[in-house]
Design a protein around this motif. Sequence first.
Motif, mmCIF file in Angstrom:
data_model
loop_
_atom_site.group_PDB
_atom_site.id
_atom_site.type_symbol
_atom_site.label_atom_id
_atom_site.label_comp_id
_atom_site.label_asym_id
_atom_site.label_seq_id
_atom_site.Cartn_x
_atom_site.Cartn_y
_atom_site.Cartn_z
ATOM 1 N N VAL A 247 -14.559 8.935 -25.298
ATOM 2 C CA VAL A 247 -15.081 8.306 -24.088
ATOM 3 C C VAL A 247 -14.306 7.008 -23.883
ATOM 4 C CG1 VAL A 247 -17.090 7.293 -22.959
ATOM 5 C CG2 VAL A 247 -17.369 9.312 -24.402
ATOM 6 N N THR A 248 -13.589 6.915 -22.780
ATOM 7 C CA THR A 248 -12.772 5.739 -22.517
ATOM 8 C C THR A 248 -13.648 4.538 -22.174
ATOM 9 O OG1 THR A 248 -12.572 6.148 -20.140
ATOM 10 C CG2 THR A 248 -10.995 7.264 -21.595
ATOM 11 N N ALA A 249 -13.028 3.360 -22.166
ATOM 12 C CA ALA A 249 -13.760 2.151 -21.781
ATOM 13 C C ALA A 249 -14.239 2.224 -20.337
ATOM 14 C CB ALA A 249 -12.876 0.916 -21.980
ATOM 15 N N GLY A 250 -13.646 3.133 -19.558
ATOM 16 C CA GLY A 250 -14.094 3.350 -18.187
ATOM 17 C C GLY A 250 -15.182 4.396 -18.067
ATOM 18 N N GLY A 251 -15.586 4.995 -19.201
ATOM 19 C CA GLY A 251 -16.683 5.951 -19.200
ATOM 20 C C GLY A 251 -16.289 7.387 -18.926
ATOM 21 N N GLU A 252 -14.982 7.739 -19.035
ATOM 22 C CA GLU A 252 -14.549 9.102 -18.754
ATOM 23 C C GLU A 252 -14.261 9.839 -20.063
ATOM 24 O OE1 GLU A 252 -11.167 8.750 -16.238
ATOM 25 O OE2 GLU A 252 -12.354 8.370 -14.439
ATOM 26 N N PRO A 281 -19.926 3.335 -21.361
ATOM 27 C CA PRO A 281 -19.071 3.339 -22.557
ATOM 28 C C PRO A 281 -19.715 2.634 -23.744
ATOM 29 C CG PRO A 281 -18.309 1.706 -20.981
ATOM 30 C CD PRO A 281 -19.399 2.478 -20.288
ATOM 31 N N ALA A 282 -19.152 2.897 -24.910
ATOM 32 C CA ALA A 282 -19.568 2.176 -26.104
ATOM 33 C C ALA A 282 -19.208 0.706 -25.949
ATOM 34 C CB ALA A 282 -18.869 2.760 -27.337
ATOM 35 N N THR A 283 -19.980 -0.155 -26.596
ATOM 36 C CA THR A 283 -19.698 -1.595 -26.545
ATOM 37 C C THR A 283 -19.691 -2.168 -27.954
ATOM 38 O OG1 THR A 283 -22.045 -2.152 -26.275
ATOM 39 C CG2 THR A 283 -20.744 -1.828 -24.268
ATOM 40 N N ARG A 284 -18.844 -3.148 -28.144
ATOM 41 C CA ARG A 284 -18.780 -3.877 -29.406
ATOM 42 C C ARG A 284 -18.463 -5.325 -29.076
ATOM 43 N NH1 ARG A 284 -15.890 -0.611 -31.770
ATOM 44 N NH2 ARG A 284 -13.823 -1.543 -31.599
ATOM 45 N N ARG A 285 -19.299 -6.214 -29.611
ATOM 46 C CA ARG A 285 -19.203 -7.643 -29.285
ATOM 47 C C ARG A 285 -19.268 -7.854 -27.774
ATOM 48 N NH1 ARG A 285 -15.159 -7.851 -33.673
ATOM 49 N NH2 ARG A 285 -16.082 -8.960 -35.430
ATOM 50 N N GLY A 286 -20.062 -7.032 -27.117
ATOM 51 C CA GLY A 286 -20.278 -7.196 -25.685
ATOM 52 C C GLY A 286 -19.192 -6.636 -24.798
ATOM 53 N N GLN A 287 -18.146 -6.045 -25.379
ATOM 54 C CA GLN A 287 -17.035 -5.521 -24.597
ATOM 55 C C GLN A 287 -17.032 -3.991 -24.637
ATOM 56 O OE1 GLN A 287 -14.886 -7.530 -22.815
ATOM 57 N NE2 GLN A 287 -16.217 -9.205 -23.461
ATOM 58 N N ALA A 288 -16.715 -3.351 -23.503
ATOM 59 C CA ALA A 288 -16.586 -1.899 -23.452
ATOM 60 C C ALA A 288 -15.362 -1.477 -24.262
ATOM 61 C CB ALA A 288 -16.451 -1.426 -22.010
ATOM 62 N N VAL A 289 -15.525 -0.439 -25.101
ATOM 63 C CA VAL A 289 -14.437 0.031 -25.965
ATOM 64 C C VAL A 289 -14.352 1.555 -25.885
ATOM 65 C CG1 VAL A 289 -14.576 -1.914 -27.576
ATOM 66 C CG2 VAL A 289 -15.987 0.129 -27.961
ATOM 67 N N THR A 290 -13.177 2.071 -26.208
ATOM 68 C CA THR A 290 -12.990 3.513 -26.313
ATOM 69 C C THR A 290 -13.600 3.997 -27.622
ATOM 70 O OG1 THR A 290 -10.970 3.452 -25.000
ATOM 71 C CG2 THR A 290 -11.257 5.342 -26.457
ATOM 72 N N GLU A 291 -14.313 5.122 -27.575
ATOM 73 C CA GLU A 291 -15.010 5.574 -28.778
ATOM 74 C C GLU A 291 -15.078 7.092 -28.822
ATOM 75 O OE1 GLU A 291 -15.838 5.517 -32.031
ATOM 76 O OE2 GLU A 291 -16.211 3.437 -31.431
ATOM 77 N N GLU A 292 -15.049 7.627 -30.048
ATOM 78 C CA GLU A 292 -15.211 9.065 -30.255
ATOM 79 C C GLU A 292 -16.682 9.443 -30.089
ATOM 80 O OE1 GLU A 292 -12.803 11.480 -31.033
ATOM 81 O OE2 GLU A 292 -11.468 9.860 -30.411
ATOM 82 N N PHE A 293 -16.909 10.644 -29.575
ATOM 83 C CA PHE A 293 -18.273 11.103 -29.319
ATOM 84 C C PHE A 293 -18.305 12.610 -29.535
ATOM 85 C CE2 PHE A 293 -21.987 11.918 -26.441
ATOM 86 C CZ PHE A 293 -22.868 11.047 -27.060
ATOM 87 N N SER A 294 -19.439 13.130 -29.944
ATOM 88 C CA SER A 294 -19.588 14.575 -30.106
ATOM 89 C C SER A 294 -20.963 14.986 -29.626
ATOM 90 C CB SER A 294 -19.382 14.994 -31.563
ATOM 91 O OG SER A 294 -20.395 14.461 -32.389
ATOM 92 N N MET A 295 -21.097 16.243 -29.237
ATOM 93 C CA MET A 295 -22.366 16.751 -28.751
ATOM 94 C C MET A 295 -22.391 18.267 -28.901
ATOM 95 S SD MET A 295 -21.697 16.099 -24.676
ATOM 96 C CE MET A 295 -23.389 16.433 -24.267
ATOM 97 N N ARG A 296 -23.591 18.803 -28.935
ATOM 98 C CA ARG A 296 -23.796 20.242 -29.035
ATOM 99 C C ARG A 296 -24.611 20.703 -27.831
ATOM 100 N NH1 ARG A 296 -23.816 24.151 -33.089
ATOM 101 N NH2 ARG A 296 -23.129 22.578 -34.579
#
Length: 548
Positions: A247-252, A281-296
């Motif tokens: 999931v990109t910092a832009g939420g895609e 998007p995921a956030t760390r220290r208040g900033q949007a970051v790119t993050e791995e995600f999984s779902m079923r």
Amino acid sequence: MSSACAAWAVPTGCSRRDRIFAMRLLLLLCLSWASLVPAAEPAAALRYPEDFFVAYGKAEPDLRVELRGDAEGVVLHARVLSSSRPELEEDVTRALLGWRFRPDREEGRPVAWTREIGFVFAALPAADAPARLKKEMRVFYPEGKTWKGADPEILLEAAVAADGEIKSVRVLQSVDPELSLAAVLAALRRGRACEPAQREGKAVAGLLRIPLVLTTLPAAVKRVMPEYPLELRKSGNQGDVQVAFTVTAGGEPRGIRVIESAHPALERAVVEALGQWRFAPATRRGQAVTEEFSMRLPFSLQNAPLSMLRLTAAEPYALSGELRFPENLPEEFRYDQPPQVKLAQAAAYPFELLAEGVTGSATVNAVIRPDGRVQEARILNATRPEFGLAARAAMEAWEFEPARKQGKPAWALITRETKFERSGRDAPGESALRLLRVLKEGQPDIPGLADLDALPLPVHQPVPLRPPGSRGADIGGTVVVEFFIDRDGRAQLPRALSSPDEGLAWAAVTAVSRWQFTPPLRGGQPVDVRASVPLEFHPSVAPPAGEP
């Protein structure tokens, strides 16, 4: 009493009532302080790892202990089996209670466990170069857990074995027991996540301090549910699809990878729908970051029309039922529980035979290793040679939950027939047949990539797998595959234009048949498009996996 509590004193010169109240308050403070001590921090005279540590590979440890724990991994009982320091046995066993390990698993679920571990009474040996993480370690807030203010920081200390595996973890700094537990579990799940410490040019066990900042998980804000494929519903088939993506910092969502899929049609439906999802998007220290995600995502007939409920719901490729083995089958292939399909790959219908309307079948058997991968696949029979090659290439790409024998993963030998038909559950589909009609009629011409408004973006693009075993191991080269991207962005009708080896050609065609893109556009309208791609195979440098 701990040093933290001993620092408090009950004032003198007070009434008996005041003294009792002060003592009760002191006791409450001590209990509150104790409740904040992480489970991984031994509350005994001996400290880990300053005073004792795991005997990584040591033949004769100073202390050998039998540990028993629950399904959460928490040590509930510790019993000394042998010791060179009897006077320290009680302190060590007391220190071990409450530790947390990765529990054993049966059929994918954590269970109670028993294991033996050796310890050494000494400080870890000094190293010339310390252990270090191979990549950044991230910890997420537990589900339902929120935190006001700045994201808290946690400091862990991990004991890293000479092979780079994190063996145990303790918390040095934290502000919340639940977050401490999440951090410890995250570190233990990473396995061989470290480059080990070095001493005199050799890998040795060592300690590693790991600072962590908690991260919030991405959250879906736009969902497009996948369409249940009609042919699967008619056949009474159901199953799950598990995907992982970024999931990109832009939420895609980007880089979708299918981890499990009960049927290729379910995989396509999920990938197509997921490309339209959007996330906070995921956030760390208040900033949007790119993050791995999984779902079923499950596909169930529970809410299907009544006309379909008369059919028995089942996984499309379930390998179950009464176990019957040929008399000449070697003992190593006789299992107690059959393997289960984890990721199914459809056979790519040979382009020329599909265009000519030729139908048929092929039967392939496959040797499945204890890790669930296919060791070797062989063609037993086929109505046309091309059907056999396509069926074998597809089976070589399958992944399984391995067979089990006496509770342990085991080798297995399975046989499967693939039918090549123009209609039915596993048929190419209406879009492929429509493209064949267009090609046959020659009107209108199918445009190339250069005729589009923009190049379609890959949404799901599995990498071709080299045929397993020794077949083709020393062959390398480029396979050029031609295919069509239909109006929905799905790869259709792949065929190899050139290849140094027919095994590599079918491996490439099989992978391309799963590809999906953003819909190709010309003049703002979705169109079919012709494309080709070179796929490079390098000669294998590793020897083939050993026979059972």
